[in-house]
Design a protein around this motif. Structure first.
Motif, mmCIF file in Angstrom:
data_model
loop_
_atom_site.group_PDB
_atom_site.id
_atom_site.type_symbol
_atom_site.label_atom_id
_atom_site.label_comp_id
_atom_site.label_asym_id
_atom_site.label_seq_id
_atom_site.Cartn_x
_atom_site.Cartn_y
_atom_site.Cartn_z
ATOM 1 N N ALA A 29 -0.727 -0.789 229.897
ATOM 2 C CA ALA A 29 -1.090 -0.337 228.613
ATOM 3 C C ALA A 29 -0.040 -0.864 227.753
ATOM 4 N N LEU A 30 -0.257 -1.416 226.592
ATOM 5 C CA LEU A 30 0.706 -1.700 225.371
ATOM 6 C C LEU A 30 0.124 -0.921 224.335
ATOM 7 N N VAL A 31 1.281 -0.168 223.880
ATOM 8 C CA VAL A 31 1.073 0.905 222.770
ATOM 9 C C VAL A 31 1.872 0.481 221.573
ATOM 10 N N PRO A 82 -9.257 -11.164 233.797
ATOM 11 C CA PRO A 82 -8.901 -9.805 233.803
ATOM 12 C C PRO A 82 -9.380 -9.213 232.528
ATOM 13 N N LEU A 83 -9.950 -7.984 232.526
ATOM 14 C CA LEU A 83 -10.623 -7.438 231.351
ATOM 15 C C LEU A 83 -9.017 -6.745 230.451
ATOM 16 N N VAL A 84 -9.056 -6.906 229.225
ATOM 17 C CA VAL A 84 -8.351 -6.442 228.149
ATOM 18 C C VAL A 84 -9.211 -5.614 227.414
ATOM 19 N N ILE A 85 -8.983 -4.403 227.067
ATOM 20 C CA ILE A 85 -9.612 -3.751 225.906
ATOM 21 C C ILE A 85 -8.677 -3.243 224.784
ATOM 22 N N PHE A 86 -9.079 -3.513 223.636
ATOM 23 C CA PHE A 86 -8.196 -3.498 222.583
ATOM 24 C C PHE A 86 -8.908 -2.390 221.567
ATOM 25 N N LEU A 87 -7.999 -1.514 221.023
ATOM 26 C CA LEU A 87 -8.369 -0.238 220.274
ATOM 27 C C LEU A 87 -7.562 -0.275 218.920
ATOM 28 N N HIS A 88 -8.570 -0.363 218.004
ATOM 29 C CA HIS A 88 -8.211 -0.901 216.582
ATOM 30 C C HIS A 88 -7.505 0.616 215.762
ATOM 31 N N GLY A 89 -6.779 0.321 214.744
ATOM 32 C CA GLY A 89 -6.387 1.314 213.637
ATOM 33 C C GLY A 89 -7.403 1.907 213.024
ATOM 34 N N HIS A 102 -6.910 -3.366 231.698
ATOM 35 C CA HIS A 102 -5.735 -3.384 230.674
ATOM 36 C C HIS A 102 -5.960 -2.774 229.339
ATOM 37 N N LEU A 103 -5.525 -1.993 228.837
ATOM 38 C CA LEU A 103 -5.529 -1.400 227.390
ATOM 39 C C LEU A 103 -4.547 -1.674 226.401
ATOM 40 N N VAL A 104 -4.753 -1.864 225.189
ATOM 41 C CA VAL A 104 -3.991 -2.271 224.200
ATOM 42 C C VAL A 104 -4.406 -1.301 222.885
ATOM 43 N N GLY A 105 -3.478 -0.916 222.276
ATOM 44 C CA GLY A 105 -3.813 0.076 220.868
ATOM 45 C C GLY A 105 -2.783 -0.050 220.070
ATOM 46 N N LEU A 106 -3.296 0.217 218.718
ATOM 47 C CA LEU A 106 -2.543 -0.186 217.482
ATOM 48 C C LEU A 106 -2.855 1.041 216.628
ATOM 49 N N SER A 107 -1.625 1.569 216.306
ATOM 50 C CA SER A 107 -1.539 2.860 215.082
ATOM 51 C C SER A 107 -2.665 3.818 215.853
ATOM 52 N N GLU A 108 -3.813 4.133 215.026
ATOM 53 C CA GLU A 108 -4.629 5.130 215.399
ATOM 54 C C GLU A 108 -5.139 4.755 216.860
ATOM 55 N N GLY A 109 -5.691 3.670 217.007
ATOM 56 C CA GLY A 109 -6.023 3.351 218.605
ATOM 57 C C GLY A 109 -4.707 3.392 219.413
ATOM 58 N N ALA A 110 -3.792 3.431 219.016
ATOM 59 C CA ALA A 110 -2.427 3.827 220.160
ATOM 60 C C ALA A 110 -2.482 5.037 220.409
#
Length: 280
Positions: free
Chosen positions: A113-115, A20-27, A88-96
């Motif tokens: 999503a994990l925000v 499964p694909l998870v995409i991570f978005l940085h701060g 699936h999407l994951v974001g932290l801070s500005e990536g959130a």
């Protein structure tokens, strides 16, 4: 770690292609590299993509950083290259914040999503951060003169960003690539972003997180985001060791094992660790 380009955005890739694909978005002020410790722990079970968002890392040619523009670029990436056009999407801070905007624009491309730490309210006493002129002046006085001073960069990395020492080189590269405009763009977008419309259309499962030592506005943002989404849960968390506000905010780098454990539990629909409690 491999890398590919989607249009003008650099995307780092690790894990197993058939998983499964998870995409991570940085701060803001970081890049896809900040997710490498978490991706390393998940590589046996997931395919991990870690984009450098526009204006960051190797995606500076993608244009100035705008939350809406970054959200649309990630949506285009998912629709064009993810299996079945979803991930699936994951974001932290500005990536959130970028992830929240995606939930508003095109929730159908997101499986879950994990925000973590999406600021959606003004920070008390920080109104000056919404002035482009003041931010550019801050860059001229507090960033530009110290671009080649490692001691200052380390101090900024530790106290302001909460990033561990082993990530000095990529942080230094990001710090040195800042311009007055890119510095102002990141800060302005972060401080001006508010809860968007149309979140009631996002029926996918969403986990909303905020650190127990983060600003009250951050925890209240988590509550309001969860309330606006039809299928969301909000939790606050503690790290397993004492941590500053900045270290707790940047917890994927300070406790990647915990972050990976939480993400696995969320995706497998299992209980979260004991450090997590409902944010009522």
């Amino acid at each position: 770690m491999n890398q590919f380009k989607f249009k003008t955005m650099a995307v780092h890739e690790s894990g197993l292609p058939e998983k499964p694909l998870v995409i991570f978005l940085h701060g803001g002020g970081a890049a896809g590299w900040m997710w490498q410790p978490v991706a390393d722990l998940l590589g046996d079970s997931y395919r991990c993509w870690m984009p450098d968002l526009p204006g960051h890392g190797q995606s500076r040619e993608a244009g100035r950083f705008r939350i809406r523009g970054a959200a649309q670029m990630v949506i285009d990436l998912v629709r064009a290259q993810a299996p079945d056009g979803r991930a699936h999407l994951v974001g932290l801070s500005e990536g959130a914040q970028v992830l929240v905007e995606m939930l508003s624009l095109d929730p159908g491309c997101i499986r879950s999503a994990l925000v973590s730490s999406a600021l959606l309210r003004p920070l008390p006493g920080m109104g000056w951060l919404a002035s482009e002129g003041l931010l550019k002046a801050t860059y001229v006085s507090s960033v530009a003169p110290f671009k080649n001073w490692d001691a200052y960069i380390r101090l900024n990395m530790k106290s302001a960003a909460g990033i561990p020492d082993q990530w000095f080189e990529p942080f230094k590269a990001e710090f040195q690539s800042l311009t007055a405009q890119s510095f102002a763009d990141v800060m302005l977008e972060n401080q001006r972003y508010r809860l968007p419309a149309d979140l009631d259309k996002a029926h996918l499962p969403v986990l909303v997180l905020a650190g127990s030592r983060e600003y009250a506005a951050m925890r209240q943002s988590a509550r309001e985001l969860a309330a606006a989404l039809p299928n969301a849960k909000a939790y606050q968390f503690h790290l397993r060791r004492p941590a500053s506000l900045a270290e707790q905010h940047n917890w994927p780098l300070n406790d990647p094992e915990l972050f990976a454990t939480v993400l696995r539990a969320w995706l497998d629909e299992e209980p979260l660790p004991e450090q997590f409690s409902a944010l009522d």
